[in-house]
Design a protein around this motif. Structure first.
Motif, PDB file in Angstrom:
ATOM      1  N   ALA A   6       0.833  -1.203   0.000  1.00 27.17           N
ATOM      2  CA  ALA A   6       0.000   0.000   0.000  1.00 27.17           C
ATOM      3  C   ALA A   6       0.869   1.254   0.000  1.00 27.17           C
ATOM      4  O   ALA A   6       0.563   2.235  -0.696  1.00 27.17           O
ATOM      5  N   LEU A   7       1.958   1.227   0.774  1.00 33.25           N
ATOM      6  CA  LEU A   7       2.871   2.375   0.815  1.00 33.25           C
ATOM      7  C   LEU A   7       3.474   2.636  -0.553  1.00 33.25           C
ATOM      8  O   LEU A   7       3.591   3.794  -0.996  1.00 33.25           O
ATOM      9  N   LEU A   8       3.860   1.571  -1.264  1.00 32.82           N
ATOM     10  CA  LEU A   8       4.415   1.709  -2.611  1.00 32.82           C
ATOM     11  C   LEU A   8       3.385   2.338  -3.553  1.00 32.82           C
ATOM     12  O   LEU A   8       3.695   3.270  -4.300  1.00 32.82           O
ATOM     13  N   LEU A   9       2.147   1.854  -3.498  1.00 32.82           N
ATOM     14  CA  LEU A   9       1.102   2.327  -4.415  1.00 32.82           C
ATOM     15  C   LEU A   9       0.740   3.794  -4.175  1.00 32.82           C
ATOM     16  O   LEU A   9       0.630   4.574  -5.118  1.00 32.82           O
ATOM     17  N   VAL A  10       0.545   4.170  -2.914  1.00 30.57           N
ATOM     18  CA  VAL A  10       0.106   5.543  -2.639  1.00 30.57           C
ATOM     19  C   VAL A  10       1.235   6.552  -2.839  1.00 30.57           C
ATOM     20  O   VAL A  10       0.996   7.683  -3.287  1.00 30.57           O
ATOM     21  N   SER A  11       2.475   6.134  -2.528  1.00 33.33           N
ATOM     22  CA  SER A  11       3.593   7.076  -2.679  1.00 33.33           C
ATOM     23  C   SER A  11       3.926   7.306  -4.148  1.00 33.33           C
ATOM     24  O   SER A  11       4.130   8.442  -4.582  1.00 33.33           O
ATOM     25  N   ASN A  12       3.972   6.238  -4.936  1.00 33.40           N
ATOM     26  CA  ASN A  12       4.284   6.411  -6.348  1.00 33.40           C
ATOM     27  C   ASN A  12       3.078   6.920  -7.138  1.00 33.40           C
ATOM     28  O   ASN A  12       3.235   7.407  -8.252  1.00 33.40           O
ATOM     29  N   GLY A  13       1.884   6.816  -6.552  1.00 29.00           N
ATOM     30  CA  GLY A  13       0.687   7.310  -7.215  1.00 29.00           C
ATOM     31  C   GLY A  13       0.381   8.766  -6.910  1.00 29.00           C
ATOM     32  O   GLY A  13      -0.564   9.339  -7.466  1.00 29.00           O
ATOM     33  N   TYR A  14       1.183   9.390  -6.040  1.00 29.19           N
ATOM     34  CA  TYR A  14       0.930  10.776  -5.632  1.00 29.19           C
ATOM     35  C   TYR A  14       1.053  11.741  -6.803  1.00 29.19           C
ATOM     36  O   TYR A  14       0.257  12.674  -6.960  1.00 29.19           O
ATOM     37  N   ALA A  15       2.062  11.540  -7.656  1.00 32.40           N
ATOM     38  CA  ALA A  15       2.241  12.431  -8.814  1.00 32.40           C
ATOM     39  C   ALA A  15       1.012  12.387  -9.714  1.00 32.40           C
ATOM     40  O   ALA A  15       0.572  13.423 -10.231  1.00 32.40           O
ATOM     41  N   GLY A  16       0.454  11.198  -9.892  1.00 34.16           N
ATOM     42  CA  GLY A  16      -0.734  11.064 -10.724  1.00 34.16           C
ATOM     43  C   GLY A  16      -1.936  11.762 -10.134  1.00 34.16           C
ATOM     44  O   GLY A  16      -2.679  12.467 -10.828  1.00 34.16           O
ATOM     45  N   SER A  17      -2.151  11.598  -8.830  1.00 31.58           N
ATOM     46  CA  SER A  17      -3.323  12.206  -8.185  1.00 31.58           C
ATOM     47  C   SER A  17      -3.170  13.715  -8.029  1.00 31.58           C
ATOM     48  O   SER A  17      -4.162  14.449  -8.016  1.00 31.58           O
ATOM     49  N   LYS A  18      -1.938  14.213  -7.929  1.00 35.80           N
ATOM     50  CA  LYS A  18      -1.718  15.645  -7.773  1.00 35.80           C
ATOM     51  C   LYS A  18      -1.850  16.394  -9.093  1.00 35.80           C
ATOM     52  O   LYS A  18      -2.456  17.468  -9.160  1.00 35.80           O
ATOM     53  N   TYR A  19      -1.287  15.821 -10.169  1.00 35.35           N
ATOM     54  CA  TYR A  19      -1.260  16.524 -11.450  1.00 35.35           C
ATOM     55  C   TYR A  19      -2.149  15.901 -12.527  1.00 35.35           C
ATOM     56  O   TYR A  19      -2.276  16.464 -13.617  1.00 35.35           O
ATOM     57  N   GLY A  20      -2.748  14.747 -12.244  1.00 35.25           N
ATOM     58  CA  GLY A  20      -3.614  14.113 -13.229  1.00 35.25           C
ATOM     59  C   GLY A  20      -2.870  13.518 -14.405  1.00 35.25           C
ATOM     60  O   GLY A  20      -3.445  13.328 -15.482  1.00 35.25           O
ATOM     61  N   ILE A  21      -1.577  13.204 -14.224  1.00 34.09           N
ATOM     62  CA  ILE A  21      -0.773  12.682 -15.332  1.00 34.09           C
ATOM     63  C   ILE A  21      -0.664  11.160 -15.258  1.00 34.09           C
ATOM     64  O   ILE A  21      -0.669  10.576 -14.181  1.00 34.09           O
ATOM     65  N   PRO A  22      -0.557  10.487 -16.420  1.00 35.28           N
ATOM     66  CA  PRO A  22      -0.396   9.031 -16.434  1.00 35.28           C
ATOM     67  C   PRO A  22       1.050   8.620 -16.179  1.00 35.28           C
ATOM     68  O   PRO A  22       1.963   9.459 -16.148  1.00 35.28           O
ATOM     69  N   PHE A  23       1.259   7.342 -16.042  1.00 32.45           N
ATOM     70  CA  PHE A  23       2.571   6.766 -15.776  1.00 32.45           C
ATOM     71  C   PHE A  23       3.601   7.171 -16.835  1.00 32.45           C
ATOM     72  O   PHE A  23       4.746   7.498 -16.518  1.00 32.45           O
ATOM     73  N   ALA A  24       3.197   7.171 -18.100  1.00 31.85           N
ATOM     74  CA  ALA A  24       4.117   7.489 -19.188  1.00 31.85           C
ATOM     75  C   ALA A  24       4.725   8.881 -19.019  1.00 31.85           C
ATOM     76  O   ALA A  24       5.922   9.088 -19.259  1.00 31.85           O
ATOM     77  N   MET A  25       3.911   9.850 -18.588  1.00 32.17           N
ATOM     78  CA  MET A  25       4.414  11.215 -18.412  1.00 32.17           C
ATOM     79  C   MET A  25       5.198  11.349 -17.109  1.00 32.17           C
ATOM     80  O   MET A  25       6.117  12.160 -17.006  1.00 32.17           O
ATOM     81  N   GLN A  26       4.857  10.540 -16.107  1.00 32.89           N
ATOM     82  CA  GLN A  26       5.645  10.524 -14.877  1.00 32.89           C
ATOM     83  C   GLN A  26       7.041   9.976 -15.170  1.00 32.89           C
ATOM     84  O   GLN A  26       8.038  10.450 -14.615  1.00 32.89           O
ATOM     85  N   LEU A  27       7.111   8.980 -16.055  1.00 33.44           N
ATOM     86  CA  LEU A  27       8.408   8.454 -16.476  1.00 33.44           C
ATOM     87  C   LEU A  27       9.223   9.533 -17.186  1.00 33.44           C
ATOM     88  O   LEU A  27      10.429   9.656 -16.978  1.00 33.44           O
ATOM     89  N   ARG A  28       8.560  10.320 -18.043  1.00 30.26           N
ATOM     90  CA  ARG A  28       9.262  11.390 -18.762  1.00 30.26           C
ATOM     91  C   ARG A  28       9.830  12.403 -17.777  1.00 30.26           C
ATOM     92  O   ARG A  28      10.954  12.880 -17.953  1.00 30.26           O
ATOM     93  N   ASP A  29       9.061  12.731 -16.749  1.00 33.26           N
ATOM     94  CA  ASP A  29       9.533  13.682 -15.747  1.00 33.26           C
ATOM     95  C   ASP A  29      10.767  13.151 -15.025  1.00 33.26           C
ATOM     96  O   ASP A  29      11.656  13.907 -14.652  1.00 33.26           O
TER      97      ASP A  29
END
Length: 496
Positions: free
Chosen positions: A81-104
């Motif tokens: 759960a810690l892994l999911l919520v921590s790595n999912g924070y960028a998505g929930s904050k900015y509305g971006i998908p995994f592909a764009m998080q990888l680009r960042d």
């Protein structure tokens, strides 16, 4: 507030003009409608499925008692759960998908390799393998419902698979494809129906296990023959071994979780929903899996760790039908959340001008048949070699992503720079984050050493080793480059 400001400054036309399709654009508030309940039910199927229940049988062989295995499974849920919520924070904050998080994290060009490994290689290949595994359970069910079904084709094989097997595979494939093609809305409805069925069916099976075992104490005191090969670790390391095994299973979703959290109503929504959902699912899973497997072993008179074998020994046809049916549904849910959806988003990100999400689903689904997963499953060792390799690669990727977002970017992403104009050939942007790449490669190489007999212990803890080594190396390299850059004004050694 920051996300709302971004929405005011950017709209769909802005991103389209820069060459992006709507599937990888930042989600607006109107599009972000996943509630706490949606996240609570999202991963239930990914916990309760055939491979996971079979894995518990392996955990019972490493020297821990049944009660210790239950506790280890429950404790592991907090790590997941810690892994999911921590790595999912960028998505929930900015509305971006995994592909764009990888680009960042890795830069424009740098994001392509980890993106291909997660979405295309792991996503498509595992979608095919998971579909074939589910079709084998469906085949057993079809043989019981339609006597003589197994004789269709009179033993003829097509590309290495029997006619009944191919029919079962295509049926299961079609259902999985439909769920993936429907996207998040269909998946939410599917998991909402599946969630109560899991509680009812697996809860009932756990009660059955206790009943046929003659009571709770018989299950807790059941003498298990531990494995004779491999390393037997002390209890504390055996707990970590279980954590590592489950994190390996979650390596893919743990990396690409932003594909789902981008749709969250808020960060609080995904945090509460995912933590509660993962923990509750694992509590039921921990109790049910141990009770069913040990109770079934007592019922059959010998150790049996395949849940399908236990179910098929029942005398009640309807009990077999319902239980196997729910297991099939959980496998479909896992296939959608962990495989086909990430694969479709990655294909869309790689070729945003030509491939959107739905085209990505079609391409990924077709390729999952073309690779003939039933041939890959002829050699069990090669399957686990492939899956362990993907886990060893994605652990370091997740580590670098988390370090970059929290420690390097300080939880901030410049949307304007992230979604740069694809038509502007002269734009100056970070193409490859060298520090992130080196850190990932170091973590991957060390994790993959576990495939050598002399370093077998590394493979038992590969996800943790890869995650923490890559994280540490990235921190050191980033600060070293930053310090060196201050001495060499105007030179940025972290970009090419």
């Amino acid at each position: 507030m920051e996300r709302q400001g971004n929405e005011a400054a950017y709209n769909q036309a802005f991103f389209e003009k820069r060459g992006y399709n709507k599937d990888i654009m930042p989600k607006t508030s109107a599009q972000r409608n996943n509630s706490t309940f949606n996240f609570f039910t999202l991963w239930m199927g990914a916990v309760h499925n055939i491979p996971n229940y079979t894995a518990v049988g392996g955990f019972l062989l490493i020297g821990l008692s049944p009660l210790q295995v239950i506790f280890a499974l429950i404790l592991s849920s907090f790590v997941i759960a810690l892994l999911l919520v921590s790595n999912g924070y960028a998505g929930s904050k900015y509305g971006i998908p995994f592909a764009m998080q990888l680009r960042d994290t890795y830069g424009d060009i740098g994001a392509k390799l980890p993106g291909v490994l997660r979405g295309v290689v792991a996503g498509i290949a595992w979608f095919g393998l998971q579909t074939f595994a589910g079709s084998q359970a469906l085949l057993i069910l079809l043989n019981k419902i339609f006597p003589g079904f197994e004789n269709i084709g009179s033993g003829v094989s097509i590309l290495g698979i029997s006619v009944p097997g191919l029919i079962a595979f295509l049926i299961f494939w079609a259902i999985s494809f439909a769920i993936g093609f429907g996207g998040g809305d269909i998946l939410n409805k599917f998991t909402a129906i599946l969630n109560p069925l899991i509680y009812i069916v697996f809860g009932g099976m756990a009660i059955w296990g206790v009943t046929v075992a003659g009571g709770f104490s018989n299950i807790m005191n059941y003498e298990i023959s531990t494995k004779t090969d491999g390393i037997i670790y002390p209890a504390i390391l055996s707990f970590i071994l279980i954590f590592n095994s489950l994190l390996g299973v979650w390596a893919g979703p743990g990396s690409s979780v932003s594909d789902f959290t981008q749709n969250a109503k808020s960060t609080k929504t995904q945090i509460i929903g995912q933590i509660s959902g993962i923990v509750v699912a694992h509590v039921l899973f921990a109790i049910a899996s141990v009770f069913i497997i040990i109770g079934g072993s007592i019922y059959l008179g010998h150790q049996e760790w395949n849940i399908l074998t236990i179910i098929n020994e029942w005398s009640n046809f309807w009990a077999i039908l319902i239980s196997t049916g729910v297991l099939l549904m959980t496998t479909i849910s896992t296939n959608a959340t962990s495989n086909i959806i990430p694969a479709a988003y990655q294909l869309s990100a790689l070729l945003p001008k030509w491939i959107n999400y739905k085209r990505g689903v079609v391409i990924a689904s077709v390729l999952s048949v073309v690779i003939m997963p039933w041939k890959m499953m002829e050699n069990e060792d090669s399957i686990f070699l492939f899956l362990n390799a993907i886990g060893a690669i994605l652990g370091p990727v997740a580590g670098v992503m988390i370090v970059h977002f929290y420690l390097v970017s300080k939880c901030r992403i410049d949307i304007d720079k992230l979604y740069f104009d694809l038509h502007d050939k002269d734009i100056k942007i970070q193409r490859v984050n060298i520090s992130a790449y080196i850190a990932t490669i170091v973590g991957v190489v060390i994790s993959l050493l576990g495939f050598l007999p002399a370093f077998k212990v590394i493979s038992d803890f590969s996800w943790f080793i890869g995650f923490f080594i890559s994280s540490l190396v990235y921190i050191v390299l980033h600060h070293s480059v930053k310090l060196f850059s201050k001495k060499q004004e105007g030179v940025n050694y972290n970009e090419i």
